[in-house]
Motif scaffolding. Sequence first.
Motif, PDB file in Angstrom:
ATOM      1  N   LEU A 113       6.047  -5.277 -15.424  1.00  0.00           N
ATOM      2  CA  LEU A 113       6.739  -5.775 -16.609  1.00  0.00           C
ATOM      3  C   LEU A 113       7.990  -4.946 -16.903  1.00  0.00           C
ATOM      4  CD1 LEU A 113       3.664  -6.616 -18.877  1.00  0.00           C
ATOM      5  CD2 LEU A 113       5.154  -8.238 -17.659  1.00  0.00           C
ATOM      6  N   LYS A 114       7.882  -3.656 -16.758  1.00  0.00           N
ATOM      7  CA  LYS A 114       9.025  -2.762 -16.981  1.00  0.00           C
ATOM      8  C   LYS A 114      10.152  -3.054 -15.993  1.00  0.00           C
ATOM      9  CE  LYS A 114      10.140   2.088 -17.693  1.00  0.00           C
ATOM     10  NZ  LYS A 114       9.642   3.457 -17.689  1.00  0.00           N
ATOM     11  N   MET A 115       9.783  -3.488 -14.783  1.00  0.00           N
ATOM     12  CA  MET A 115      10.771  -3.788 -13.750  1.00  0.00           C
ATOM     13  C   MET A 115      11.341  -5.202 -13.872  1.00  0.00           C
ATOM     14  SD  MET A 115       9.086  -1.969 -10.406  1.00  0.00           S
ATOM     15  CE  MET A 115      10.478  -2.378  -9.343  1.00  0.00           C
ATOM     16  N   TRP A 128       0.838  -1.195   0.000  1.00  0.00           N
ATOM     17  CA  TRP A 128       0.000   0.000   0.000  1.00  0.00           C
ATOM     18  C   TRP A 128       0.871   1.243   0.000  1.00  0.00           C
ATOM     19  CZ3 TRP A 128      -4.981   1.027  -0.769  1.00  0.00           C
ATOM     20  CH2 TRP A 128      -5.458   2.295  -0.450  1.00  0.00           C
ATOM     21  N   MET A 129       0.538   2.150  -0.880  1.00  0.00           N
ATOM     22  CA  MET A 129       1.107   3.504  -0.865  1.00  0.00           C
ATOM     23  C   MET A 129      -0.074   4.453  -0.761  1.00  0.00           C
ATOM     24  SD  MET A 129       4.442   3.548  -1.062  1.00  0.00           S
ATOM     25  CE  MET A 129       4.831   5.221  -1.500  1.00  0.00           C
ATOM     26  N   GLU A 130       0.064   5.463   0.048  1.00  0.00           N
ATOM     27  CA  GLU A 130      -0.996   6.457   0.128  1.00  0.00           C
ATOM     28  C   GLU A 130      -1.210   7.035  -1.275  1.00  0.00           C
ATOM     29  OE1 GLU A 130      -2.738   5.922   2.521  1.00  0.00           O
ATOM     30  OE2 GLU A 130      -2.306   7.238   4.202  1.00  0.00           O
ATOM     31  N   PRO A 131      -2.459   7.333  -1.625  1.00  0.00           N
ATOM     32  CA  PRO A 131      -2.781   7.744  -3.004  1.00  0.00           C
ATOM     33  C   PRO A 131      -1.910   8.865  -3.568  1.00  0.00           C
ATOM     34  CG  PRO A 131      -4.791   7.355  -1.777  1.00  0.00           C
ATOM     35  CD  PRO A 131      -3.655   7.239  -0.787  1.00  0.00           C
ATOM     36  N   GLU A 132      -1.565   9.835  -2.758  1.00  0.00           N
ATOM     37  CA  GLU A 132      -0.774  10.954  -3.281  1.00  0.00           C
ATOM     38  C   GLU A 132       0.681  10.574  -3.582  1.00  0.00           C
ATOM     39  OE1 GLU A 132      -1.027  11.423   1.259  1.00  0.00           O
ATOM     40  OE2 GLU A 132      -2.345  10.796  -0.361  1.00  0.00           O
ATOM     41  N   HIS A 133       1.094   9.366  -3.189  1.00  0.00           N
ATOM     42  CA  HIS A 133       2.469   8.919  -3.431  1.00  0.00           C
ATOM     43  C   HIS A 133       2.548   7.794  -4.458  1.00  0.00           C
ATOM     44  CE1 HIS A 133       3.925  11.435  -0.192  1.00  0.00           C
ATOM     45  NE2 HIS A 133       2.885  11.023   0.504  1.00  0.00           N
ATOM     46  N   ARG A 134       1.404   7.409  -5.001  1.00  0.00           N
ATOM     47  CA  ARG A 134       1.405   6.392  -6.057  1.00  0.00           C
ATOM     48  C   ARG A 134       1.893   7.037  -7.347  1.00  0.00           C
ATOM     49  NH1 ARG A 134      -4.539   4.424  -4.534  1.00  0.00           N
ATOM     50  NH2 ARG A 134      -3.985   3.694  -2.467  1.00  0.00           N
ATOM     51  N   ASN A 135       2.185   6.211  -8.318  1.00  0.00           N
ATOM     52  CA  ASN A 135       2.659   6.706  -9.616  1.00  0.00           C
ATOM     53  C   ASN A 135       3.897   7.576  -9.438  1.00  0.00           C
ATOM     54  OD1 ASN A 135       0.372   5.508 -10.905  1.00  0.00           O
ATOM     55  ND2 ASN A 135      -0.836   7.248 -10.201  1.00  0.00           N
ATOM     56  N   SER A 136       4.746   7.182  -8.503  1.00  0.00           N
ATOM     57  CA  SER A 136       5.955   7.956  -8.238  1.00  0.00           C
ATOM     58  C   SER A 136       7.106   6.999  -7.981  1.00  0.00           C
ATOM     59  CB  SER A 136       5.752   8.854  -7.015  1.00  0.00           C
ATOM     60  OG  SER A 136       5.732   8.067  -5.839  1.00  0.00           O
ATOM     61  N   MET A 137       8.276   7.571  -7.883  1.00  0.00           N
ATOM     62  CA  MET A 137       9.451   6.767  -7.544  1.00  0.00           C
ATOM     63  C   MET A 137       9.373   6.260  -6.103  1.00  0.00           C
ATOM     64  SD  MET A 137      11.239   6.194 -10.130  1.00  0.00           S
ATOM     65  CE  MET A 137      12.622   5.433  -9.300  1.00  0.00           C
ATOM     66  N   ASP A 138       8.552   6.895  -5.270  1.00  0.00           N
ATOM     67  CA  ASP A 138       8.396   6.430  -3.892  1.00  0.00           C
ATOM     68  C   ASP A 138       7.910   4.981  -3.870  1.00  0.00           C
ATOM     69  OD1 ASP A 138       9.079   9.011  -3.138  1.00  0.00           O
ATOM     70  OD2 ASP A 138       7.030   9.589  -2.622  1.00  0.00           O
ATOM     71  N   ALA A 139       6.893   4.698  -4.670  1.00  0.00           N
ATOM     72  CA  ALA A 139       6.332   3.350  -4.727  1.00  0.00           C
ATOM     73  C   ALA A 139       7.355   2.354  -5.273  1.00  0.00           C
ATOM     74  CB  ALA A 139       5.071   3.345  -5.589  1.00  0.00           C
ATOM     75  N   ILE A 140       8.084   2.754  -6.284  1.00  0.00           N
ATOM     76  CA  ILE A 140       9.084   1.860  -6.888  1.00  0.00           C
ATOM     77  C   ILE A 140      10.234   1.607  -5.919  1.00  0.00           C
ATOM     78  CG2 ILE A 140      10.790   1.691  -8.748  1.00  0.00           C
ATOM     79  CD1 ILE A 140       8.627   3.077 -10.532  1.00  0.00           C
ATOM     80  N   ARG A 141      10.657   2.622  -5.190  1.00  0.00           N
ATOM     81  CA  ARG A 141      11.723   2.428  -4.199  1.00  0.00           C
ATOM     82  C   ARG A 141      11.300   1.432  -3.128  1.00  0.00           C
ATOM     83  NH1 ARG A 141      12.206   8.051  -3.692  1.00  0.00           N
ATOM     84  NH2 ARG A 141      13.939   9.011  -4.715  1.00  0.00           N
ATOM     85  N   LEU A 142      10.045   1.524  -2.704  1.00  0.00           N
ATOM     86  CA  LEU A 142       9.545   0.589  -1.698  1.00  0.00           C
ATOM     87  C   LEU A 142       9.538  -0.829  -2.260  1.00  0.00           C
ATOM     88  CD1 LEU A 142       8.388   0.081   1.122  1.00  0.00           C
ATOM     89  CD2 LEU A 142       6.124   0.693   0.214  1.00  0.00           C
ATOM     90  N   LEU A 143       9.101  -0.984  -3.477  1.00  0.00           N
ATOM     91  CA  LEU A 143       9.085  -2.302  -4.114  1.00  0.00           C
ATOM     92  C   LEU A 143      10.502  -2.857  -4.253  1.00  0.00           C
ATOM     93  CD1 LEU A 143       7.786  -4.658  -5.529  1.00  0.00           C
ATOM     94  CD2 LEU A 143       7.525  -3.242  -7.568  1.00  0.00           C
ATOM     95  N   MET A 147       4.477 -10.586  -6.882  1.00  0.00           N
ATOM     96  CA  MET A 147       3.653  -9.430  -6.530  1.00  0.00           C
ATOM     97  C   MET A 147       2.277  -9.616  -7.144  1.00  0.00           C
ATOM     98  SD  MET A 147       5.424  -7.222  -4.704  1.00  0.00           S
ATOM     99  CE  MET A 147       4.430  -5.737  -4.841  1.00  0.00           C
ATOM    100  N   MET A 148       1.292  -9.005  -6.509  1.00  0.00           N
ATOM    101  CA  MET A 148      -0.078  -9.014  -7.011  1.00  0.00           C
ATOM    102  C   MET A 148      -0.510  -7.574  -7.221  1.00  0.00           C
ATOM    103  SD  MET A 148      -1.712 -11.842  -4.438  1.00  0.00           S
ATOM    104  CE  MET A 148      -0.860 -11.309  -2.967  1.00  0.00           C
ATOM    105  N   CYS A 149      -1.696  -7.406  -7.734  1.00  0.00           N
ATOM    106  CA  CYS A 149      -2.275  -6.062  -7.810  1.00  0.00           C
ATOM    107  C   CYS A 149      -3.786  -6.185  -7.656  1.00  0.00           C
ATOM    108  CB  CYS A 149      -1.901  -5.338  -9.101  1.00  0.00           C
ATOM    109  SG  CYS A 149      -2.493  -6.073 -10.609  1.00  0.00           S
ATOM    110  N   LEU A 150      -4.359  -5.167  -7.048  1.00  0.00           N
ATOM    111  CA  LEU A 150      -5.802  -5.144  -6.846  1.00  0.00           C
ATOM    112  C   LEU A 150      -6.505  -4.730  -8.133  1.00  0.00           C
ATOM    113  CD1 LEU A 150      -6.024  -3.368  -3.381  1.00  0.00           C
ATOM    114  CD2 LEU A 150      -6.478  -5.774  -3.865  1.00  0.00           C
TER     115      LEU A 150
END
Length: 150
Positions: free
Chosen positions: A134-136, A86-101, A118-121
């Motif tokens: 896929l890009k990762m 989970w990433m808070e909505p304002e931090h999705r679609n950012s490098m923050d989410a990718i760094r966590l992953l 990994m899964m996705c909702l």
Amino acid sequence: MTVRAGTAQDFLSCIPMAERFWSVAGYAGDIPFDADSTVDYFAMGLKAGLFAVAEKSGEVIGFVIGVTTPSMVNRDCLIGAELAWWMEPEHRNSMDAIRLLKHIELMAKEAGCKLWSMMCLEALEPEKVEKMYLKMGYEKSERTFTRRLH
């Protein structure tokens, strides 16, 4: 932003995010949210060495938890699987989410995992998440289907 291994002290910050995750996941009407169960879940990820958080300005803005299991075909091969991300909505679609992953992938590797899944909702832009995976370097391997048993 800082990404780090989560601790038991992070559970309280993550519980409200877990509740938001649950409300988006689509099962909230069938299974009520229970904070104590959520703490048990986080503890399971912590015990596996697969609990990470993202922080910004001292506030936890995301988490990921996972578990490990021996492979069905070779018990010497550990497989790691994400239980919740989970990433808070304002931090999705950012490098923050990718760094966590990327951080949880490193933790899984350090835990001895040969594979990480990994899964996705379906409710949270699965096409966008799939494109990112896929890009990762992730490959499609399975699909998950859920049936309500009343």
